[in-house]
Design a protein around this motif. Sequence first.
Motif, PDB file in Angstrom:
ATOM      1  N   ALA A  21     -47.262  21.913  -6.059  1.00 58.38           N
ATOM      2  CA  ALA A  21     -46.160  20.991  -5.773  1.00 58.38           C
ATOM      3  C   ALA A  21     -46.697  19.648  -5.323  1.00 58.38           C
ATOM      4  O   ALA A  21     -46.107  18.594  -5.626  1.00 58.38           O
ATOM      5  N   LEU A  22     -47.828  19.656  -4.610  1.00 66.43           N
ATOM      6  CA  LEU A  22     -48.423  18.395  -4.181  1.00 66.43           C
ATOM      7  C   LEU A  22     -48.937  17.607  -5.383  1.00 66.43           C
ATOM      8  O   LEU A  22     -48.781  16.381  -5.448  1.00 66.43           O
ATOM      9  N   VAL A  23     -49.544  18.298  -6.355  1.00 65.43           N
ATOM     10  CA  VAL A  23     -50.009  17.634  -7.577  1.00 65.43           C
ATOM     11  C   VAL A  23     -48.821  17.069  -8.353  1.00 65.43           C
ATOM     12  O   VAL A  23     -48.794  15.891  -8.727  1.00 65.43           O
ATOM     13  N   VAL A  24     -47.827  17.903  -8.610  1.00 64.03           N
ATOM     14  CA  VAL A  24     -46.652  17.461  -9.360  1.00 64.03           C
ATOM     15  C   VAL A  24     -45.898  16.386  -8.585  1.00 64.03           C
ATOM     16  O   VAL A  24     -45.475  15.367  -9.150  1.00 64.03           O
ATOM     17  N   GLY A  25     -45.755  16.589  -7.270  1.00 65.42           N
ATOM     18  CA  GLY A  25     -45.020  15.625  -6.458  1.00 65.42           C
ATOM     19  C   GLY A  25     -45.668  14.266  -6.420  1.00 65.42           C
ATOM     20  O   GLY A  25     -44.991  13.235  -6.405  1.00 65.42           O
ATOM     21  N   SER A  26     -46.990  14.227  -6.422  1.00 63.77           N
ATOM     22  CA  SER A  26     -47.684  12.942  -6.380  1.00 63.77           C
ATOM     23  C   SER A  26     -47.743  12.278  -7.747  1.00 63.77           C
ATOM     24  O   SER A  26     -47.784  11.042  -7.847  1.00 63.77           O
ATOM     25  N   MET A  27     -47.734  13.071  -8.844  1.00 60.30           N
ATOM     26  CA  MET A  27     -47.769  12.498 -10.187  1.00 60.30           C
ATOM     27  C   MET A  27     -46.388  12.038 -10.647  1.00 60.30           C
ATOM     28  O   MET A  27     -46.258  10.991 -11.291  1.00 60.30           O
ATOM     29  N   VAL A  28     -45.363  12.820 -10.367  1.00 55.78           N
ATOM     30  CA  VAL A  28     -44.010  12.481 -10.804  1.00 55.78           C
ATOM     31  C   VAL A  28     -43.373  11.613  -9.728  1.00 55.78           C
ATOM     32  O   VAL A  28     -42.845  12.099  -8.738  1.00 55.78           O
ATOM     33  N   ARG A 161     -41.998  20.620  -1.479  1.00 60.23           N
ATOM     34  CA  ARG A 161     -41.695  21.644  -2.477  1.00 60.23           C
ATOM     35  C   ARG A 161     -40.258  21.529  -2.961  1.00 60.23           C
ATOM     36  O   ARG A 161     -39.980  21.603  -4.156  1.00 60.23           O
ATOM     37  N   VAL A 162     -39.324  21.347  -2.029  1.00 55.67           N
ATOM     38  CA  VAL A 162     -37.914  21.236  -2.394  1.00 55.67           C
ATOM     39  C   VAL A 162     -37.676  19.986  -3.230  1.00 55.67           C
ATOM     40  O   VAL A 162     -36.997  20.021  -4.268  1.00 55.67           O
ATOM     41  N   VAL A 163     -38.249  18.874  -2.796  1.00 58.45           N
ATOM     42  CA  VAL A 163     -38.063  17.607  -3.503  1.00 58.45           C
ATOM     43  C   VAL A 163     -38.661  17.672  -4.902  1.00 58.45           C
ATOM     44  O   VAL A 163     -38.102  17.136  -5.862  1.00 58.45           O
ATOM     45  N   THR A 164     -39.809  18.321  -5.040  1.00 60.57           N
ATOM     46  CA  THR A 164     -40.455  18.417  -6.353  1.00 60.57           C
ATOM     47  C   THR A 164     -39.541  19.089  -7.362  1.00 60.57           C
ATOM     48  O   THR A 164     -39.404  18.640  -8.512  1.00 60.57           O
ATOM     49  N   ILE A 165     -38.896  20.183  -6.962  1.00 64.63           N
ATOM     50  CA  ILE A 165     -37.971  20.877  -7.864  1.00 64.63           C
ATOM     51  C   ILE A 165     -36.765  19.995  -8.175  1.00 64.63           C
ATOM     52  O   ILE A 165     -36.349  19.856  -9.334  1.00 64.63           O
ATOM     53  N   ALA A 166     -36.218  19.354  -7.143  1.00 65.48           N
ATOM     54  CA  ALA A 166     -35.007  18.554  -7.317  1.00 65.48           C
ATOM     55  C   ALA A 166     -35.221  17.361  -8.232  1.00 65.48           C
ATOM     56  O   ALA A 166     -34.323  16.980  -8.994  1.00 65.48           O
ATOM     57  N   LYS A 167     -36.408  16.779  -8.206  1.00 65.95           N
ATOM     58  CA  LYS A 167     -36.605  15.558  -8.987  1.00 65.95           C
ATOM     59  C   LYS A 167     -36.987  15.826 -10.432  1.00 65.95           C
ATOM     60  O   LYS A 167     -36.803  14.962 -11.295  1.00 65.95           O
ATOM     61  N   VAL A 168     -37.518  17.006 -10.728  1.00 67.32           N
ATOM     62  CA  VAL A 168     -37.902  17.317 -12.100  1.00 67.32           C
ATOM     63  C   VAL A 168     -36.667  17.590 -12.962  1.00 67.32           C
ATOM     64  O   VAL A 168     -36.654  17.282 -14.162  1.00 67.32           O
ATOM     65  N   ILE A 171     -35.122  14.590 -14.908  1.00 66.59           N
ATOM     66  CA  ILE A 171     -36.038  14.122 -15.951  1.00 66.59           C
ATOM     67  C   ILE A 171     -35.962  15.033 -17.167  1.00 66.59           C
ATOM     68  O   ILE A 171     -35.927  14.566 -18.317  1.00 66.59           O
ATOM     69  N   LEU A 172     -35.918  16.341 -16.933  1.00 66.72           N
ATOM     70  CA  LEU A 172     -35.789  17.285 -18.045  1.00 66.72           C
ATOM     71  C   LEU A 172     -34.448  17.117 -18.755  1.00 66.72           C
ATOM     72  O   LEU A 172     -34.369  17.211 -19.987  1.00 66.72           O
ATOM     73  N   VAL A 173     -33.383  16.853 -18.000  1.00 62.27           N
ATOM     74  CA  VAL A 173     -32.068  16.612 -18.610  1.00 62.27           C
ATOM     75  C   VAL A 173     -32.123  15.365 -19.481  1.00 62.27           C
ATOM     76  O   VAL A 173     -31.570  15.341 -20.592  1.00 62.27           O
ATOM     77  N   PHE A 174     -32.794  14.316 -19.025  1.00 63.28           N
ATOM     78  CA  PHE A 174     -32.946  13.099 -19.827  1.00 63.28           C
ATOM     79  C   PHE A 174     -33.638  13.403 -21.155  1.00 63.28           C
ATOM     80  O   PHE A 174     -33.189  12.963 -22.223  1.00 63.28           O
ATOM     81  N   VAL A 175     -34.727  14.144 -21.099  1.00 65.75           N
ATOM     82  CA  VAL A 175     -35.484  14.469 -22.319  1.00 65.75           C
ATOM     83  C   VAL A 175     -34.618  15.248 -23.297  1.00 65.75           C
ATOM     84  O   VAL A 175     -34.582  14.946 -24.505  1.00 65.75           O
TER      85      VAL A 175
END
Length: 480
Positions: A21-28, A161-168, A171-175
């Motif tokens: 989550a830290l990797v994804v959270g910092s990249m996204v 962790r919570v924010v990482t799920i919420a923000k992805v 973005i997936l809906v946009f795609v």
Amino acid sequence: MTERRNSARSTEKVGLLSLMALVVGSMVGAGVFSLPQRFAQEAGVLGALVAWAVAGAGMLTLALVFQSLALRRPDLDAGVYAYARAGFGEFAGFLSAVGYWAGACVGNVTYWILITSTLGAVFPGLLAGGGFVAALVSTVGLWCFYHLVKRGVREANAVNRVVTIAKVVPILVFVLLAAYLLDPEVFAQNLTGADYTGSLFEQVRETMLITVFVFLGVEGASVYSRHARRRSDVGRATVLGFLSVSAVFASVTIVSYGILPMSQIAELPQPSMAGVLASAVGPWGGAMVGVGLLVSVLGAYLAWTLMAAEVLFVAAEDRDMPRFLAVTDDRDVPVNALLLTTLLTQAVLVVTLFSANAFDFALNLTAALSLFPYLLTAAYAVRLAATRETYADDLPSTRRRELAIALAATVYTVFLVYAAGIGLVLLGCVFYVPATLLFARTRRERGERVFSARELVLFTAVVIGAAVGLAGLGAGWITL
């Protein structure tokens, strides 16, 4: 490596999911929401595809390098700094640490610019993320996050962790929506580029620095390695996080070319993802992206604040930064490193009040400052494999494979330096010179000479680069 003074102190441990989550959270973070406009300014569909293929392959080699080093040198924490120090000396490690830290702080400012720009749609006084009101709102948010992180590592990671799920999700809906509504004729018109883009090679070159910025954070698990329950989780989190995020980034870019002509995408205000979706489905699409951006950027800001403070803290524990930065509280939070990180972010935020193009400049400078730590990390992996250090119990094929990966990562980062342009590299030197005062203070605290002979040569090169950079600013061939 200097023995840690606080080795007996227990640290709060996190598992694979938190590290990932830290990797994804910092990249996204901010970068993904700006991709359609920034790519459309430089490249067509083919150029974007080649750029993502090159960037994805190159950053994958870096992710694999971080994975390998996490296992081969488990004694080194905050790898993006520690690997440079172990391979090339204390001053090189210092430059890596302070450059990575400064890049994180500059990048954090872009998050607040995007936040206030998005809120400007509802509160016009904040429009474009500029002006005193926007700076005031950003300042309040900045110090709220400072107090959140001060509550402790575990609490901050739980929020992340919570924010990482919420923000992805947005973005997936946009795609998915953009792919469903994709117009084949518009997509075909954008295939080779527009009249303002150059050759395919030029399109790829001009977009490489954009990909660097959005891939920043791939080292997130490595930076926070001292908190991992199992060392093997660091490498796995790095590779899994990178692969999942890179697929999302490339998809956001490519599907946008099927919604609007690239010349129109290039003129969209940031966050351009909102403009693309709004043109396809109406205002609610832009609003959805705006909400997703706020959640995403706040999560990325939290992750980068954690990582920036961690790099300073570990460097101070290794006595490569002044000792006051090694102070922690009873929650294992490096309070002084966190405070200094927040103060530098605040200072850069104030500077943006006087900048006409703060967002793009901050993005590019953040990417450029991160290239030096990446290059030294890849070069250290090459050195280990070439000298067979840590490979005594491995098969020759394993060493050859990891040497090839490390060489590829090194070549890729050298290409990124070329793609960034000499101007941004020289501006990085302008920052390194005054920052070296921290290194001088550290050496004085240890009762040692400020520079060895070899370190003095490197510092002289940095000073020359800074002088040329300042001259370039004065002459106008380097612009802010």
